[in-house]
Design a protein around this motif. Structure first.
Motif, PDB file in Angstrom:
ATOM      1  N   LEU A 196       3.239   1.420  -3.233  1.00 13.25           N
ATOM      2  CA  LEU A 196       2.582   1.396  -4.546  1.00 13.25           C
ATOM      3  C   LEU A 196       2.741   2.719  -5.309  1.00 13.25           C
ATOM      4  N   ALA A 216      -3.500  -4.122  -7.414  1.00 16.56           N
ATOM      5  CA  ALA A 216      -2.290  -3.370  -7.796  1.00 16.56           C
ATOM      6  C   ALA A 216      -2.049  -3.462  -9.299  1.00 16.56           C
ATOM      7  N   LYS A 263       0.827  -1.211   0.000  1.00 13.98           N
ATOM      8  CA  LYS A 263       0.000   0.000   0.000  1.00 13.98           C
ATOM      9  C   LYS A 263       0.864   1.266   0.000  1.00 13.98           C
TER      10      LYS A 263
END
Ligand code: ZID
Length: 229
Positions: free
Chosen positions: A157, A203, A154
Motif C-alpha cells: 500500500l 485502502a 498492507k
C-alpha cells in the motif's frame, strides 16, 4: 507507463500469466512474484525460451518481464520463518522472499507500482471434504489464500500510487456448495471476498486504491488440474 506486480506466476498456464500478458499488451511494465520452491524451474524455463510462444502479444512483440521476485506469501517477515523452512534446500538459494522484504525490494528497484495482482492460492487438504479437514489444513488454506492478500496489500500500500488498483481471483464456491472444493478453500474464498469489501473501504480512504476480486471462469491451470477440475 504503469507498473504492475503480479503475485502467483510460476508457469504460463495460470491466471497470473494471462493477466500479466493483458497488462503488458496495455503498456504496463511487468514484475512477478514467484513461489520460492517453483522459482528455479520458472526462471530457467523463461531463460531457455520455453515460454516464448506464450509471450507473444497481440502486436506480435514478446511480453517483457522486468524482474521476477521470489515470494512466499505465507510469511510476512523473516521472524515468521520457521527453522525447517530456513534450512530447506528449496528455499536456501533465494533471499528476501517474505512479503515485507519483497515490497521493500520492489520499492528499491522501481520506487512505486500502480497495479497489484494476487493470483495465488494453496489448500493442502483441498481434496478432502470440509468435514474431514484438519485445523492445520484449514488454517493453511486461509493463510495462503486469504491472509496472503491482506498482507500483500498492507505491505504494498505505501508504494501503490494513489488512483492505483488491486485485484485477486476468487471462486463461487465461497457462496454456493461446490463438492470437491474442500480443505477450507471454500471458506478461504469467502474470507477473501469479505476482506475485499473491507480492504476497498480502508485502502480507498487511506490511499485512493481500488480493491476488487474477480470470479473468473474455469481455467486448466496447474492448481485446477491438481484438484481434478
Ligand atoms: P496457478 O497454479 O497458475 O497459480 C497459483 C499460484 O500460486 C502458483 O504459481 C503457486 O506457485 C502460487 N503459490 C501457492 N502458494 C504460494 C505461496 N505461499 N506464496 C506465493 N505463491 C504461492 O493456478 P490458478 O491460475 O488457477 O490460480 C490463480 C488464482 O485463481 C487462485 O486464487 C485461484 O484460487 C483462482 N481461481 C482459479 C480457478 C481456475 O479455474 N483455475 C478457479 C477459480 C479461482 C476455478 O477453479 N469454474 C470452475 C472452477 C473455477 C472457476 C470456475
Amino acid at each position: 507507463g504503469k507498473k504492475a506486480f503480479i503475485a502467483g506466476v510460476a508457469d504460463d498456464n495460470g491466471y497470473g500469466w494471462a493477466i500479466a500478458k493483458s497488462l503488458a499488451a496495455a503498456g504496463a511494465e511487468i514484475l512477478l512474484g514467484t513461489w520460492v520452491p517453483a522459482l528455479n524451474i520458472f526462471e530457467s524455463s523463461l531463460r531457455r525460451g520455453k515460454f516464448d510462444g506464450s509471450r507473444i502479444l497481440p502486436d506480435g512483440s514478446l511480453m517483457e518481464i522486468s524482474k521476477v521476485y521470489p515470494l512466499d506469501a505465507v510469511f510476512d517477515n523473516p521472524d515468521d520463518v520457521p527453522e525447517d523452512i530456513k534450512t530447506n534446500k528449496r528455499y536456501a538459494g533465494a533471499t528476501k522472499w517474505t512479503v515485507q522484504e519483497v515490497a521493500e525490494s520492489v520499492k528499491e528497484d522501481f520506487g512505486s507500482i500502480d497495479i497489484l495482482v494476487h493470483s495465488l492460492a494453496n489448500g493442502p487438504e483441498v481434496t478432502k471434504p470440509l468435514l474431514e479437514t484438519s485445523r492445520k489444513g484449514y488454517l493453511a488454506a486461509i493463510s495462503a489464500s486469504s491472509y496472503s492478500y491482506v498482507s500483500l496489500l498492507k505491505h504494498f500500500l505505501p508504494i501503490l500510487n494513489p488512483g492505483g488498483s488491486s485485484i485477486s481471483l476468487t471462486y463461487i464456491a465461497s457462496e454456493r456448495i461446490i463438492p470437491g472444493y474442500g480443505g477450507g478453500m471454500s471458506s478461504a474464498k469467502a474470507a477473501l471476498e469479505s476482506d475485499t469489501r473491507v480492504l476497498a473501504f480502508e485502502a480507498g480512504r487511506k490511499r485512493k486504491i481500488r480493491v476488487n476480486t474477480i470470479s473468473a471462469g474455469p481455467l486448466r491451470s496447474r492448481a485446477a488440474k491438481a484438484i481434478g477440475f
